[in-house]
Scaffold this active site. Sequence first.
Site, PDB file in Angstrom:
ATOM      1  N   SER A 149      40.022  40.354  42.432  1.00  0.00           N
ATOM      2  CA  SER A 149      39.373  41.077  41.500  1.00  0.00           C
ATOM      3  C   SER A 149      40.482  41.789  40.573  1.00  0.00           C
ATOM      4  O   SER A 149      41.014  40.975  39.664  1.00  0.00           O
ATOM      5  CB  SER A 149      38.608  42.176  42.034  1.00  0.00           C
ATOM      6  OG  SER A 149      37.654  42.696  41.351  1.00  0.00           O
ATOM      7  N   ASP A 244      28.919  35.875  41.729  1.00  0.00           N
ATOM      8  CA  ASP A 244      29.597  36.800  41.095  1.00  0.00           C
ATOM      9  C   ASP A 244      29.476  36.938  39.586  1.00  0.00           C
ATOM     10  O   ASP A 244      29.733  35.880  39.000  1.00  0.00           O
ATOM     11  CB  ASP A 244      31.213  36.572  41.675  1.00  0.00           C
ATOM     12  CG  ASP A 244      32.065  37.688  41.022  1.00  0.00           C
ATOM     13  OD1 ASP A 244      31.540  38.683  40.478  1.00  0.00           O
ATOM     14  OD2 ASP A 244      33.242  37.665  41.321  1.00  0.00           O
ATOM     15  N   HIS A 274      30.972  38.727  45.151  1.00  0.00           N
ATOM     16  CA  HIS A 274      32.325  39.439  44.863  1.00  0.00           C
ATOM     17  C   HIS A 274      32.835  40.122  46.015  1.00  0.00           C
ATOM     18  O   HIS A 274      32.202  40.967  46.587  1.00  0.00           O
ATOM     19  CB  HIS A 274      32.057  40.424  43.422  1.00  0.00           C
ATOM     20  CG  HIS A 274      33.266  40.816  42.948  1.00  0.00           C
ATOM     21  ND1 HIS A 274      34.253  40.443  42.016  1.00  0.00           N
ATOM     22  CD2 HIS A 274      33.920  42.207  43.117  1.00  0.00           C
ATOM     23  CE1 HIS A 274      35.235  40.947  41.792  1.00  0.00           C
ATOM     24  NE2 HIS A 274      35.254  42.271  42.365  1.00  0.00           N
TER      25      HIS A 274
END
Length: 300
Positions: A149, A244, A274
Amino acid sequence: MTYSFDMSPEAKLALAGELREGTLLPPTITPEMEADLAAVTVEELAVPTRVGPSRVMKVTPAEGTAPRPCFINFHGGGFVRGYHRRDTMFCAQLARATGALVLDVDYRLAPEHPFPAGLHECHDVVAWAFEQAGALGIDPARIAIGGHSAGGNFTASICQMAQESGAFRVCGQLLDYPFLDAATPPEDKIDPRSIMPAERMHAFNVLYCQVPENMRNPLVSPVLAAPELLEGQPPALMIVAGLDPLRHEAHRYAGQLIAAGVDIEVRQFDDCDHGWVVSGKARHEEARARIFGWLNRLYG
């Protein structure tokens, strides 16, 4: 809800506190993960950087001998949420699966330390690893970096910075469900099937970027990088979650790397969301096996 860049420092700190208190995806910690952590040596280092000493967890597997390959890990959390024990567990499994020494960076967080503080800190830890390769017992030709991320954002940006400066060259870059585009409004990314709401992404953008202009900085939005900064970059592995909201920018950036002639492997897990790889959710074993296999091929 859309958060304003004009929020007071006190309001930003309060918002960061809210984001740090809870989690959208509580980690699943299995006995196997605990066993991996128990089987490695974890030492806390204070690595010098331009923004001050960086807290780095040095994870060393019992297996293997020096000089080892090295992997430098940057955790996720929207640049705001901090290091978690699950991150070291991931690094412990990676160390055991590859024989690599892992440096897990507990970097400075926004809004206390907005862009580019965390990025500079992580960059300098990588530079330090090259400088101290002999003392660390690692092979400087086999240093790879990667992140999840926000950590994937740091990874892409560090590769840009290194390409421009020539200060060092990592042998590979892992981009695990990376955040790569702050310039596109979160509402244009959102997927109703995802756990990630638009307001959360807005909050991370405001707290990290501080001013709207930074959202279009290529070191915040790597998808806006000049093509010449992508040419000649190290091999990449892109892990994408099919649910995501960040999957579209991952595909875009992967295409840009392909157009620049970079050796890149892309693997999308259609039914994942995610954060699933490090949080230990469904199919995380399959994703981790893909990452570890790629690194073992990279390290030779």
